[in-house]
Write a protein that holds these residues in place. Sequence first.
Motif, PDB file in Angstrom:
ATOM      1  N   GLY A 302       0.794  -1.217   0.000  1.00  7.86           N
ATOM      2  CA  GLY A 302       0.000   0.000   0.000  1.00  7.86           C
ATOM      3  C   GLY A 302       0.826   1.266   0.000  1.00  7.86           C
ATOM      4  N   ASP A 303       2.130   1.159   0.293  1.00  7.24           N
ATOM      5  CA  ASP A 303       2.999   2.331   0.237  1.00  7.24           C
ATOM      6  C   ASP A 303       3.265   2.726  -1.215  1.00  7.24           C
ATOM      7  N   MET A 304       3.549   3.986  -1.411  1.00  9.60           N
ATOM      8  CA  MET A 304       3.935   4.491  -2.728  1.00  9.60           C
ATOM      9  C   MET A 304       5.265   5.227  -2.622  1.00  9.60           C
ATOM     10  N   LEU A 305       6.117   4.960  -3.583  1.00  8.92           N
ATOM     11  CA  LEU A 305       7.383   5.681  -3.711  1.00  8.92           C
ATOM     12  C   LEU A 305       7.253   6.686  -4.838  1.00  8.92           C
ATOM     13  N   LEU A 306       7.642   7.917  -4.575  1.00 12.00           N
ATOM     14  CA  LEU A 306       7.648   8.960  -5.584  1.00 12.00           C
ATOM     15  C   LEU A 306       9.096   9.297  -5.919  1.00 12.00           C
ATOM     16  N   SER A 317       6.460  28.991  -9.583  1.00 14.78           N
ATOM     17  CA  SER A 317       5.225  29.712  -9.847  1.00 14.78           C
ATOM     18  C   SER A 317       5.575  31.110 -10.369  1.00 14.78           C
ATOM     19  N   PRO A 318       4.602  31.868 -10.861  1.00 18.91           N
ATOM     20  CA  PRO A 318       4.898  33.236 -11.303  1.00 18.91           C
ATOM     21  C   PRO A 318       5.538  34.101 -10.223  1.00 18.91           C
ATOM     22  N   SER A 319       5.267  33.784  -8.957  1.00 19.27           N
ATOM     23  CA  SER A 319       5.876  34.556  -7.870  1.00 19.27           C
ATOM     24  C   SER A 319       7.257  34.050  -7.489  1.00 19.27           C
ATOM     25  N   GLY A 320       7.701  32.936  -8.106  1.00 17.09           N
ATOM     26  CA  GLY A 320       9.033  32.410  -7.835  1.00 17.09           C
ATOM     27  C   GLY A 320       9.084  31.286  -6.831  1.00 17.09           C
ATOM     28  N   ALA A 321       7.951  30.789  -6.353  1.00 11.76           N
ATOM     29  CA  ALA A 321       7.926  29.708  -5.366  1.00 11.76           C
ATOM     30  C   ALA A 321       8.146  28.359  -6.045  1.00 11.76           C
ATOM     31  N   PHE A 322       8.961  27.500  -5.415  1.00 12.52           N
ATOM     32  CA  PHE A 322       9.181  26.158  -5.933  1.00 12.52           C
ATOM     33  C   PHE A 322       7.935  25.301  -5.729  1.00 12.52           C
ATOM     34  N   TYR A 323       7.822  24.272  -6.565  1.00 13.68           N
ATOM     35  CA  TYR A 323       6.655  23.401  -6.466  1.00 13.68           C
ATOM     36  C   TYR A 323       6.781  22.495  -5.243  1.00 13.68           C
ATOM     37  N   PRO A 324       5.800  22.489  -4.335  1.00 18.93           N
ATOM     38  CA  PRO A 324       5.868  21.668  -3.109  1.00 18.93           C
ATOM     39  C   PRO A 324       5.370  20.248  -3.363  1.00 18.93           C
ATOM     40  N   LEU A 325       6.210  19.410  -3.921  1.00 20.12           N
ATOM     41  CA  LEU A 325       5.789  18.063  -4.311  1.00 20.12           C
ATOM     42  C   LEU A 325       5.349  17.237  -3.116  1.00 20.12           C
ATOM     43  N   SER A 326       6.125  17.256  -2.029  1.00 21.62           N
ATOM     44  CA  SER A 326       5.772  16.435  -0.866  1.00 21.62           C
ATOM     45  C   SER A 326       4.430  16.850  -0.281  1.00 21.62           C
ATOM     46  N   GLN A 327       4.163  18.148  -0.244  1.00 14.90           N
ATOM     47  CA  GLN A 327       2.886  18.633   0.279  1.00 14.90           C
ATOM     48  C   GLN A 327       1.736  18.184  -0.614  1.00 14.90           C
ATOM     49  N   CYS A 328       1.938  18.286  -1.925  1.00 16.94           N
ATOM     50  CA  CYS A 328       0.889  17.859  -2.852  1.00 16.94           C
ATOM     51  C   CYS A 328       0.638  16.368  -2.737  1.00 16.94           C
ATOM     52  N   ALA A 329       1.718  15.567  -2.626  1.00 18.99           N
ATOM     53  CA  ALA A 329       1.559  14.121  -2.523  1.00 18.99           C
ATOM     54  C   ALA A 329       0.815  13.728  -1.255  1.00 18.99           C
ATOM     55  N   HIS A 345       0.316  16.127 -11.868  1.00 22.81           N
ATOM     56  CA  HIS A 345       0.514  16.834 -13.131  1.00 22.81           C
ATOM     57  C   HIS A 345      -0.385  18.057 -13.217  1.00 22.81           C
ATOM     58  N   ARG A 346      -1.669  17.880 -12.890  1.00 21.27           N
ATOM     59  CA  ARG A 346      -2.588  19.027 -12.919  1.00 21.27           C
ATOM     60  C   ARG A 346      -2.150  20.099 -11.930  1.00 21.27           C
ATOM     61  N   ASP A 347      -1.754  19.686 -10.745  1.00 19.74           N
ATOM     62  CA  ASP A 347      -1.343  20.663  -9.735  1.00 19.74           C
ATOM     63  C   ASP A 347      -0.056  21.365 -10.149  1.00 19.74           C
ATOM     64  N   LEU A 348       0.858  20.632 -10.793  1.00 17.17           N
ATOM     65  CA  LEU A 348       2.111  21.232 -11.255  1.00 17.17           C
ATOM     66  C   LEU A 348       1.845  22.295 -12.315  1.00 17.17           C
ATOM     67  N   VAL A 349       0.987  21.984 -13.278  1.00 22.15           N
ATOM     68  CA  VAL A 349       0.664  22.965 -14.321  1.00 22.15           C
ATOM     69  C   VAL A 349      -0.036  24.175 -13.712  1.00 22.15           C
ATOM     70  N   ASP A 350      -0.936  23.951 -12.764  1.00 27.82           N
ATOM     71  CA  ASP A 350      -1.600  25.077 -12.094  1.00 27.82           C
ATOM     72  C   ASP A 350      -0.594  25.928 -11.326  1.00 27.82           C
ATOM     73  N   HIS A 351       0.391  25.273 -10.727  1.00 27.64           N
ATOM     74  CA  HIS A 351       1.397  26.009  -9.949  1.00 27.64           C
ATOM     75  C   HIS A 351       2.252  26.900 -10.854  1.00 27.64           C
ATOM     76  N   VAL A 352       2.690  26.352 -11.985  1.00 30.67           N
ATOM     77  CA  VAL A 352       3.572  27.096 -12.887  1.00 30.67           C
ATOM     78  C   VAL A 352       2.780  28.055 -13.777  1.00 30.67           C
ATOM     79  N   GLY A 353       1.563  27.656 -14.136  1.00 25.69           N
ATOM     80  CA  GLY A 353       0.768  28.439 -15.071  1.00 25.69           C
ATOM     81  C   GLY A 353       0.836  27.897 -16.482  1.00 25.69           C
ATOM     82  N   HIS A 354       1.720  26.925 -16.720  1.00 25.91           N
ATOM     83  CA  HIS A 354       1.881  26.276 -18.021  1.00 25.91           C
ATOM     84  C   HIS A 354       2.751  25.046 -17.787  1.00 25.91           C
ATOM     85  N   GLU A 355       3.005  24.283 -18.853  1.00 28.73           N
ATOM     86  CA  GLU A 355       3.894  23.131 -18.702  1.00 28.73           C
ATOM     87  C   GLU A 355       5.297  23.613 -18.318  1.00 28.73           C
TER      88      GLU A 355
END
Length: 383
Positions: A302-306, A317-329, A345-355
């Motif tokens: 049941g564990d997942m490795l990322l 992000s447009p403000s310069g913040a790094f993507y918080p992968l661990s928080q999103c996971a 993937h959806r959250d990453l695109v929303d965070h950056v504003g594009h791919e």
Amino acid sequence: MNVRRVSVDRFLEQPSGRGVVVVAFVLVVAITVADLTSPQDVHLGPFLVIAPALTASLAGPWLTALLGALAVAAQVSIAVFHGGLTTPNHLAQITALTVLSALVVFVCHVRERRGRELSRARSVAETAQLALLRPPPRRMGPLRVAWLYLAAEDETRIGGDLFALARTDRPGTRVIIGDVRGKGLAAIGEASIVLGAFREGAHRYTTLSDLAAALEESVARNLEEVADTEDDPGEHFITALLLDIPDQDSPAEMVSCGHPPPLLRHDHHVTALHARHPAPPLGMCQPLESRFRTDTFAFEAGDMLLLYTDGVVEARSPSGAFYPLSQCAALCRASTPEALVREIHRDLVDHVGHEPEDDAALLVIERCVTHRLHRTHLTEDTP
């Protein structure tokens, strides 16, 4: 005949293409009617060239030629009703329209031929890229696998990031994820060295330390031959993370060569598995006498490795913040690797504003067996 049928059918399958043909035909009719109902000193026939020119913007040469022929026929009809075909003015208009339509058809033909050549070149490139990357199956032994790969170069499927999985005879699964310094097509040659050495060594070497040493030796021997030193004269190296995941209850092992730590998701709690004995990136001329040392960790049902590359966590992000992968996971409610990858993937695109503009890879592995492991902290693999 086959080329004509395929070209027309492919075009007419597109709603925008059908609309352009209708608009071009309506223009021919409208201009013809307007010219016939106008005084004889008003000449609207030259505007008929708009029809083939408009058709050529989206259609192939056959449909463009058809609209051009209709436009010339309309110009002939106008000439018949306005003084006859033999008048110098009408002869000049018909000749000019015929020549212009023929030129438009020729340009359209050249464009379509170059488009086919580009399509074939892209198909060959994508086939070669996929043969190099070889995306793993969705299920390998007791593991369920999902991945995301975003290449920085337009129209490519692979760049400087890499990952691969291989089954072993113990039984178990070995995994690599890596990141070539640099991005895009220029980094593919360097990625191919690591992938080739991993696929060959994953079955040959008994320990993960020996496999890591073999990768280092292969990269040190071959990197200079494939690295793009002319356009990128800087230092070349590859960060990599190696995993050995047994099918049974044994703890999993990892060797980190300068790569970001994997994330372990257990009951929606995410822990970064920092290596206690990290090694330098591959290609940094690590002395042969230095031994790669493994760290072990529990990987329960049941564990997942990322596993990820820095293109994911360094996406801003447009403000310069790094993507918080661990928080999103941790916040994602997805219960399968596929769903988790889609949400990230959806959250990453929303965070950056594009791919993301950098190469980025994400690999999610879930253990699906029913028995449980006794959870332990990272422990040292004694020499």
